[in-house]
Design a protein around this motif. Structure first.
Motif: not given
Length: 724
Positions: A495-499
């Protein structure tokens, strides 16, 4: 600006013995030869009580001075203490009073030196006339020149003179005691003890207080004393006790040898006739020679101390900056020394030096009273820089007595002395208002604490949403602090921080703001950061560096704090930051600090002996650090535990009402250290964990910090090895 003026710091070259010699040298001075006859003529043998009373007041002031000197080990003494406590106006008054007081005293001593030299020459049959002033002038110039050549040279001279002087006086007076007690010859104890009653005792105490004007001058050269935290208190207390003992011996012998009426007639020459009665004409010669040493020693020590007062005034901008320049070759404040030597030369032509000497006493009594007042104010105000290595016992009673007694003795001064002393203070005040008003002074830099950690920025990482309450019981124990509240969400790798930030839709920020408000309601200054990351340890490390955090607090619920538990496993932990945080917490909470030294459970016999030695060294160093930072010894508990790692030690020894304090030993491995805290230690204990962080740049770019508890000889050996 010339090359000379670039040097504005004095080096630490004065040993404990030299520091004691400065105080003893000024205090023994002419007083021990002049006052026994005068004082005994006014009060009889009860004059011993006068010296005891004055000495007791001096001892009280010495204790207060020791506290201030270990918190502010800088050149300037009483001036520096008062200016940092009450501001530059009062500092100016005290600085000029201290400077001129010692100038007047130096002129008096040099006049006495000339008198003793002439009397000595007459005693051996030579009649030189009466060139007292010329002798004083020549000696003043000689001593000024010696002090310009170097503090070490002047200090060595001072040390040797005082050793010879005190040796001569001690032998003479001990011989007199043996005679008085009847061990040699017939007994002749002083009697009656108080032929004039006890009322003259207090007046005589005011008269002879000039005998105790030297000990505070040790603090005047505090910036040049080696290991001031240890040596300043010892020198101050020892000098007063040595001089008090000598004076009591002198009074006892004087009143045993000669009757009160004869002492009254002889006055200031009584001690010479006492020596003549004890061991004949050779005794008179010995006392005259000792008088030469005493007055010479007093003048030398006064010139040295007075120049340091002017130096301190100049460094603070209260007098022109050129005054504080350091000689390129000799490393001494040569211009300040000239500003002492020239006034002495002028005052020698004035006369009435006894009145000037009493004026010097008056100015010093004002200083002594304010020194005790400094302790009372600083203990109450608790400025961030005030961390004395020695504390005045019996606070606040003892400093209050010293303050009242110092000011009280001024009442017994002569009107002319009061007028002269008041004029000095008035001129100082007018000078300040005309030329120095509005000056600001830099606060002292405490030598054994990290000032930033007394007003620390503490990183408080919290997982969102918050599941454990903030440990307010710990934060409240800091005098002043700033909280960096780091809210985080630990993400899975995929999971990306932006997502996640899009999916979170501000909920985490709301949670973080709620915690921030709770802290602000407690009057804490709070900064917030919010991160979404798969690597929390790396994020914490980044925030520590970006915001220069001094400590990290791992959240655990706690209602009441009962003990500080500090595992010690590496000597590199024992830094200023380690000492400061423990000082701050023990001072605010009065809690015990339990030091837990970690030993390995499996060792061979040889390695066990070696490890025992290492543990002993760590224990000694840890206690020294804490003591020097101001932690009271009775608050420190020590123990050891045999475990394989820190995690086991903390798990075994910690309780739910403890605060475990870990100190970072190696900043190069900080991320791994944080991982261990999160994954190994924090999960195994129920109590909060405070991690003291070292400054990374300091650890990587400079040599390891030397221990201030290290002996001077070891430091000199290391320096020599480095040169080789």
């Amino acid at each position: 600006m010339s090359k000379t003026t670039n040097h504005s710091s004095l080096s630490r070259t004065l040993s404990l013995r030299v520091a004691i010699s400065i105080g003893v040298g000024i205090m023994v001075g002419a007083g021990i030869f002049v006052f026994p006859g005068i004082a005994s003529g006014q009060a009889g043998p009860a004059a011993m009580l006068s010296f005891l009373l004055a000495g007791s007041i001096a001892f009280i002031v010495a204790l207060s001075t020791a506290e201030l000197a270990t918190a502010m080990p800088e050149s300037g003494g009483g001036y520096y203490f008062v200016s940092r406590t009450f501001g530059p106006f009062w500092g100016m008054l005290i600085g000029v009073g201290q400077w001129l007081g010692l100038v007047f005293a130096s002129a008096f001593y040099l006049y006495g030196f000339g008198s003793y030299l002439l009397d000595l020459l007459k005693e051996i049959g030579y009649q030189p006339g009466d060139p007292i002033i010329l002798i004083g002038l020549a000696t003043a110039l000689l001593l000024t020149f010696i002090n310009v050549l170097g503090t070490k040279s002047a200090g060595r001279l001072q040390n040797n003179v005082v050793l010879v002087l005190t040796g001569i006086l001690t032998l003479l007076f001990m011989y007199g005691v043996l005679q008085a007690l009847g061990i040699i010859g017939e007994s002749s104890l002083p009697a009656p003890f108080a032929p004039m009653g006890y009322s003259p005792v207090f007046g005589v105490s005011a008269l002879i207080f000039t005998s105790y004007l030297g000990f505070v001058q040790i603090a005047t050269v505090g910036g040049e004393i080696i290991n001031p935290q240890r040596n300043l208190p010892r020198a101050l207390v020892a000098s007063v006790l040595i001089v008090l003992s000598l004076y009591l011996l002198a009074l006892f012998v004087t009143n045993s040898v000669l009757p009160v009426d004869q002492l009254k007639d002889l006055g200031e020459t009584a001690i010479v006739e006492v020596a003549r009665s004890l061991i004949g004409d050779i005794g008179a010669l010995i006392v005259l020679f000792a008088g030469l040493l005493a007055t010479f020693s007093s003048a030398n020590a006064s010139i040295l101390s007075s120049s340091r007062t002017i130096f301190a005034l100049s460094k603070d901008g209260l007098v022109p900056a050129w005054v504080s320049s350091i000689h390129e070759r000799f490393g001494t404040p040569h211009r300040a020394l000239v500003l002492v030597g020239l006034p002495i030369v002028g005052i020698l032509f004035i006369g009435k030096l006894e009145v000037l000497a009493e004026t010097a006493s008056l100015l010093h009594l004002v200083i002594y009273g304010l020194i005790c007042a400094c302790v009372l104010k600083l203990r109450k105000k608790r400025p961030v820089w005030y961390v004395p290595g020695f504390k005045t016992p019996g606070y606040p009673v003892i400093p209050a007595i010293g303050m009242l007694a110092g000011f009280g003795l001024i009442v017994f001064m002569k009107p002319l002395s009061l007028m002269l002393g008041g004029s000095v203070l008035l001129v100082s005040a007018l000078y300040y208002l005309a030329f120095a008003k509005g000056k600001t002074l830099t606060n002292p830099s405490p030598p054994h604490i990290e000032p930033q950690l007394r007003q620390p920025r503490i990183l408080l990482p919290i997982a969102l949403p918050l599941e454990k309450p903030i440990p307010l019981a710990i934060l409240r124990n800091f005098t002043d602090l700033e909280v960096l509240l780091l809210g985080y969400k630990e993400l899975k790798e995929q999971i990306s921080p932006e997502q996640f930030e899009e999916e979170d839709d501000g909920e985490s920020q709301k949670e973080l703001d709620k915690v921030k408000k709770e802290l602000e309601d407690e009057s804490f200054d709070v900064i917030t950061e919010l991160v979404f990351t798969p690597d929390v340890s790396q994020a914490i490390d980044n925030v520590i560096l970006e915001y220069d955090c001094q400590a990290l607090l791992v959240v655990k619920p706690i209602d009441e704090l009962n003990r500080l538990l500090i595992p010690v496993y590496d000597i590199n932990q024992l830094s200023k930051r380690y000492a400061t945080v423990i000082y701050e917490l023990t001072k605010a909470s009065n809690l015990p600090a339990s030091l837990m030294f970690i030993e390995s459970p499996e060792n061979s016999e040889d390695s066990e002996n070696e490890e025992a030695k290492d543990i002993s060294n760590m224990k000694s160093e840890a206690l020294n650090r804490l003591k020097q930072a101001g932690v009271r010894r009775k608050q420190i508990e020590t123990g050891s535990v045999k475990v394989s790692n820190i995690s086991e030690a903390v798990e075994e020894k910690s309780g739910s009402d403890d605060l475990v304090i870990l100190v970072e030993a190696n900043t190069k491995e900080r991320e791994n250290f944080i991982n261990r805290i999160r994954e190994e230690i924090s999960d195994k204990i129920e109590c909060p964990l405070l991690v003291v962080l070292e400054e990374r740049v300091q650890k990587e770019d400079t040599e390891p910090e030397d221990s201030p508890a290290e002996e001077v000889e070891e430091e000199e050996d290391d320096d020599q090895q480095n040169k080789n």
